[in-house]
Design a protein around this motif. Structure first.
Motif, PDB file in Angstrom:
ATOM      1  N   ALA A  78      38.794  46.081  70.157  1.00 44.83           N
ATOM      2  CA  ALA A  78      39.141  47.014  69.085  1.00 44.83           C
ATOM      3  C   ALA A  78      40.588  47.455  69.253  1.00 44.83           C
ATOM      4  O   ALA A  78      41.006  47.806  70.363  1.00 44.83           O
ATOM      5  CB  ALA A  78      38.215  48.226  69.096  1.00 44.83           C
ATOM      6  N   PRO A  79      41.380  47.451  68.189  1.00 46.03           N
ATOM      7  CA  PRO A  79      42.770  47.934  68.285  1.00 46.03           C
ATOM      8  C   PRO A  79      42.815  49.460  68.252  1.00 46.03           C
ATOM      9  O   PRO A  79      42.205  50.101  67.394  1.00 46.03           O
ATOM     10  CB  PRO A  79      43.439  47.315  67.057  1.00 46.03           C
ATOM     11  CG  PRO A  79      42.327  47.122  66.075  1.00 46.03           C
ATOM     12  CD  PRO A  79      41.082  46.873  66.871  1.00 46.03           C
ATOM     13  N   ARG A  80      43.543  50.043  69.198  1.00 47.38           N
ATOM     14  CA  ARG A  80      43.706  51.499  69.273  1.00 47.38           C
ATOM     15  C   ARG A  80      45.179  51.816  69.523  1.00 47.38           C
ATOM     16  O   ARG A  80      45.906  51.035  70.145  1.00 47.38           O
ATOM     17  CB  ARG A  80      42.862  52.096  70.405  1.00 47.38           C
ATOM     18  CG  ARG A  80      41.373  51.811  70.312  1.00 47.38           C
ATOM     19  CD  ARG A  80      40.722  52.520  69.152  1.00 47.38           C
ATOM     20  NE  ARG A  80      39.277  52.258  69.120  1.00 47.38           N
ATOM     21  CZ  ARG A  80      38.470  52.670  68.153  1.00 47.38           C
ATOM     22  NH1 ARG A  80      38.965  53.357  67.134  1.00 47.38           N
ATOM     23  NH2 ARG A  80      37.179  52.391  68.196  1.00 47.38           N
ATOM     24  N   TYR A  81      45.580  52.993  69.042  1.00 47.98           N
ATOM     25  CA  TYR A  81      46.951  53.450  69.282  1.00 47.98           C
ATOM     26  C   TYR A  81      47.013  54.124  70.651  1.00 47.98           C
ATOM     27  O   TYR A  81      46.235  55.036  70.953  1.00 47.98           O
ATOM     28  CB  TYR A  81      47.386  54.428  68.197  1.00 47.98           C
ATOM     29  CG  TYR A  81      47.725  53.754  66.886  1.00 47.98           C
ATOM     30  CD1 TYR A  81      48.970  53.161  66.692  1.00 47.98           C
ATOM     31  CD2 TYR A  81      46.797  53.710  65.850  1.00 47.98           C
ATOM     32  CE1 TYR A  81      49.282  52.536  65.490  1.00 47.98           C
ATOM     33  CE2 TYR A  81      47.098  53.090  64.648  1.00 47.98           C
ATOM     34  CZ  TYR A  81      48.349  52.506  64.477  1.00 47.98           C
ATOM     35  OH  TYR A  81      48.652  51.884  63.291  1.00 47.98           O
ATOM     36  N   VAL A  82      47.929  53.659  71.478  1.00 47.68           N
ATOM     37  CA  VAL A  82      48.137  54.222  72.811  1.00 47.68           C
ATOM     38  C   VAL A  82      49.602  54.615  72.944  1.00 47.68           C
ATOM     39  O   VAL A  82      50.491  54.048  72.284  1.00 47.68           O
ATOM     40  CB  VAL A  82      47.741  53.214  73.911  1.00 47.68           C
ATOM     41  CG1 VAL A  82      46.256  52.913  73.859  1.00 47.68           C
ATOM     42  CG2 VAL A  82      48.543  51.925  73.784  1.00 47.68           C
ATOM     43  N   GLU A  85      55.299  54.818  77.949  1.00 45.38           N
ATOM     44  CA  GLU A  85      56.019  55.718  78.854  1.00 45.38           C
ATOM     45  C   GLU A  85      56.980  56.641  78.118  1.00 45.38           C
ATOM     46  O   GLU A  85      57.229  57.769  78.550  1.00 45.38           O
ATOM     47  CB  GLU A  85      56.782  54.887  79.885  1.00 45.38           C
ATOM     48  CG  GLU A  85      55.873  54.027  80.760  1.00 45.38           C
ATOM     49  CD  GLU A  85      56.674  53.174  81.714  1.00 45.38           C
ATOM     50  OE1 GLU A  85      57.927  53.199  81.605  1.00 45.38           O
ATOM     51  OE2 GLU A  85      56.062  52.493  82.564  1.00 45.38           O
ATOM     52  N   ASN A  86      57.528  56.180  77.002  1.00 44.65           N
ATOM     53  CA  ASN A  86      58.473  56.994  76.240  1.00 44.65           C
ATOM     54  C   ASN A  86      57.792  57.925  75.246  1.00 44.65           C
ATOM     55  O   ASN A  86      58.476  58.666  74.535  1.00 44.65           O
ATOM     56  CB  ASN A  86      59.457  56.088  75.496  1.00 44.65           C
ATOM     57  CG  ASN A  86      60.246  55.207  76.445  1.00 44.65           C
ATOM     58  OD1 ASN A  86      60.555  55.620  77.571  1.00 44.65           O
ATOM     59  ND2 ASN A  86      60.575  53.992  76.005  1.00 44.65           N
ATOM     60  N   GLY A  87      56.485  57.881  75.164  1.00 48.58           N
ATOM     61  CA  GLY A  87      55.767  58.741  74.236  1.00 48.58           C
ATOM     62  C   GLY A  87      55.541  58.136  72.870  1.00 48.58           C
ATOM     63  O   GLY A  87      54.914  58.771  72.014  1.00 48.58           O
ATOM     64  N   ALA A  88      56.035  56.938  72.636  1.00 44.49           N
ATOM     65  CA  ALA A  88      55.839  56.281  71.340  1.00 44.49           C
ATOM     66  C   ALA A  88      54.467  55.618  71.305  1.00 44.49           C
ATOM     67  O   ALA A  88      54.003  55.053  72.304  1.00 44.49           O
ATOM     68  CB  ALA A  88      56.938  55.249  71.102  1.00 44.49           C
ATOM     69  N   GLU A  89      53.831  55.684  70.156  1.00 43.44           N
ATOM     70  CA  GLU A  89      52.508  55.093  69.993  1.00 43.44           C
ATOM     71  C   GLU A  89      52.635  53.659  69.486  1.00 43.44           C
ATOM     72  O   GLU A  89      53.454  53.367  68.609  1.00 43.44           O
ATOM     73  CB  GLU A  89      51.667  55.916  69.011  1.00 43.44           C
ATOM     74  CG  GLU A  89      51.291  57.293  69.535  1.00 43.44           C
ATOM     75  CD  GLU A  89      50.340  58.003  68.595  1.00 43.44           C
ATOM     76  OE1 GLU A  89      50.156  57.492  67.462  1.00 43.44           O
ATOM     77  OE2 GLU A  89      49.790  59.049  68.980  1.00 43.44           O
ATOM     78  N   LYS A  90      51.825  52.804  70.045  1.00 42.20           N
ATOM     79  CA  LYS A  90      51.789  51.412  69.614  1.00 42.20           C
ATOM     80  C   LYS A  90      50.338  50.944  69.581  1.00 42.20           C
ATOM     81  O   LYS A  90      49.472  51.469  70.291  1.00 42.20           O
ATOM     82  CB  LYS A  90      52.614  50.530  70.541  1.00 42.20           C
ATOM     83  CG  LYS A  90      52.122  50.505  71.979  1.00 42.20           C
ATOM     84  CD  LYS A  90      52.973  49.567  72.826  1.00 42.20           C
ATOM     85  CE  LYS A  90      52.452  49.511  74.266  1.00 42.20           C
ATOM     86  NZ  LYS A  90      53.258  48.582  75.094  1.00 42.20           N
ATOM     87  N   LEU A  91      50.096  49.952  68.746  1.00 41.95           N
ATOM     88  CA  LEU A  91      48.744  49.426  68.565  1.00 41.95           C
ATOM     89  C   LEU A  91      48.453  48.388  69.641  1.00 41.95           C
ATOM     90  O   LEU A  91      49.221  47.440  69.834  1.00 41.95           O
ATOM     91  CB  LEU A  91      48.606  48.805  67.175  1.00 41.95           C
ATOM     92  CG  LEU A  91      47.184  48.507  66.688  1.00 41.95           C
ATOM     93  CD1 LEU A  91      46.396  49.797  66.553  1.00 41.95           C
ATOM     94  CD2 LEU A  91      47.223  47.766  65.357  1.00 41.95           C
ATOM     95  N   GLN A  92      47.357  48.589  70.341  1.00 42.94           N
ATOM     96  CA  GLN A  92      46.997  47.697  71.441  1.00 42.94           C
ATOM     97  C   GLN A  92      45.490  47.473  71.436  1.00 42.94           C
ATOM     98  O   GLN A  92      44.708  48.410  71.223  1.00 42.94           O
ATOM     99  CB  GLN A  92      47.435  48.298  72.779  1.00 42.94           C
ATOM    100  CG  GLN A  92      47.183  47.399  73.976  1.00 42.94           C
ATOM    101  CD  GLN A  92      47.674  48.022  75.264  1.00 42.94           C
ATOM    102  OE1 GLN A  92      48.231  49.121  75.254  1.00 42.94           O
ATOM    103  NE2 GLN A  92      47.475  47.327  76.375  1.00 42.94           N
TER     104      GLN A  92
END
Length: 406
Positions: A78-82, A85-92
């Motif tokens: 399942a793709p989730r936003y995480v 280290e810089n605080g930016a959210e990315k889909l993983q």
């Protein structure tokens, strides 16, 4: 040292009050041995332990470390936003477990699971969830109750692959649909369907062979009676079969408990987790203490979701062929007394007018009608849970009106 269940012999008599001291000593020793076995520490290999994080907001368990063979048929991506280290959210993408899958692995001792809120405070040094805590946290989420989990765990211990019939979200892989399409007819098959029956009736009408039971041979032309099946169908004046609609009752406000919940696959069925094949069985789960027997309308609704089952193959009978002795010859196969061989084109278009020689041993075996009627046209399995005891009942949709004997 791993605990071993003590061996206990059969009782020769029923213990009674005021029995002998030897009898009481034997019973106390046997009871103490069982308690010592239950108090032993449960151990497992660290190489086969998986780690997960239970997230109550999603009702999912995120698997951080996956080990063992369980994940070949459990879990989904399942793709989730995480946050990085810089605080930016990315889909993983990550591996997640449904509540019943997580409880099953925790109960088997194959996974350590932490709750998300505890993990933020104590980290991995905190104590993982116990089996009791997993039951209390996960039972009741994602339409999972205790009866459904007991059926899931029972089938998994037997080696079956169990998946949800209705995907809980769009990321959960759905099983392949059942094949209900019929093959398209060729041009020769269409010509045969249009004119083959008409020409065969004309030939039977003017054939020279005499049949004193049917002297005029006009019934097949005017009434369509050619065999016992057509004769019985012409005498039927009450409609029968599952094509006749049922009398619809007013819909109830409470949803019916007889709904397909699990897709079950046999251990021998090739299973791909990302693209599941059509299931071998579809199962509904009910509580025997609170659910009455299914009504005819509820069974009909279940059968409408199922495809037609293939006819059971006839059994191959006969003794195994022995090696021929020298000097002996096997008799040739008997041939049916038919007309001479004709061109293949005429036989394919008008098989009744231009038959061909067929060896008797090459004829396809006829399906036993009683075996087919017993198997049914469609099949559904209902799992009944009675205070932890799991039982399975198979309901089949009969097709008595579709067989020639009807």
């Amino acid at each position: 040292m791993r605990p071993v269940i003590p061996k206990r012999g059969e009782k020769e008599f029923e213990p009674r009050a005021g029995g002998s001291s030897l009898q009481a000593h034997i019973l106390d020793r046997s009871r103490a041995a069982m308690f010592e076995t239950l108090k032993a520490t449960r151990t497992t290999s660290s190489k086969a332990i998986s780690y997960g994080i239970w997230q109550p907001s999603l009702a999912r368990t995120e698997v951080t470390v996956a080990k063992g063979i369980h994940f070949s048929s459990m879990g989904h991506s399942a793709p989730r936003y995480v946050a990085d280290e810089n605080g930016a959210e990315k889909l993983q993408k990550r591996l997640e477990l449904l509540p019943e899958e997580a409880i099953y692995l925790i109960e088997r001792g194959a996974m350590f699971c932490w709750k998300e809120s505890v993990l933020r405070v104590e980290g991995l040094e905190g104590v993982p969830m116990t089996v009791q805590q997993a039951y209390s946290e996960m039972i009741g989420t994602e339409d999972l109750d205790l009866e459904k989990f007991q059926v899931y765990a029972y089938l998994k211990r037997l080696g079956y692959v169990v998946a949800r019939a209705r995907p809980p979200n769009k990321d959960y892989p759905a099983s392949a649909p059942f094949s209900t399409s019929t093959p398209r007819r060729t041009v020769l098959e269409r010509v045969k369907l249009l004119f083959g029956g008409f020409f065969s009736k004309i030939v039977r009408l003017f054939s020279k062979t005499a049949d004193w039971w049917r002297p005029l041979r006009i019934d097949s032309c005017f009434f369509g009676i050619t065999n016992y099946g057509s004769l019985f169908r012409s005498m039927r004046f009450i409609p029968s079969g599952h094509s006749v609609p049922l009398r619809r009752e007013p819909p109830s406000e409470k949803p019916t408990p007889y709904q397909i919940f699990y897709n079950v696959y046999k251990p021998s069925t090739p299973f791909k987790k990302s693209s599941p094949p059509p299931p071998d069985f579809q199962m509904a789960v009910i509580n025997a203490r609170t659910t009455p027997m299914p009504t005819l309308q509820e069974l009909t609704d279940l059968f409408e979701m199922r495809p037609d089952e293939p006819l059971p193959q006839p059994r191959k009978r006969g003794l195994p062929q022995q090696d021929a002795k020298p000097g002996t010859h096997n008799p040739p196969p008997t041939l049916t007394p038919t007309a001479p061989t004709y061109p293949p084109f005429l036989h394919r278009v008008f098989p009744s007018l231009f038959p061909v020689l067929v060896a008797s041993k090459d004829r396809p075996r006829v399906v036993n009608p009683f075996t087919a009627l017993k198997a049914g046209k469609k099949m559904i399995v209902i799992a009944v849970v009675d205070s932890g005891n799991v039982g399975f009942f198979r309901f089949s949709e009969g097709a008595f009106g579709e067989w020639p004997m009807a």
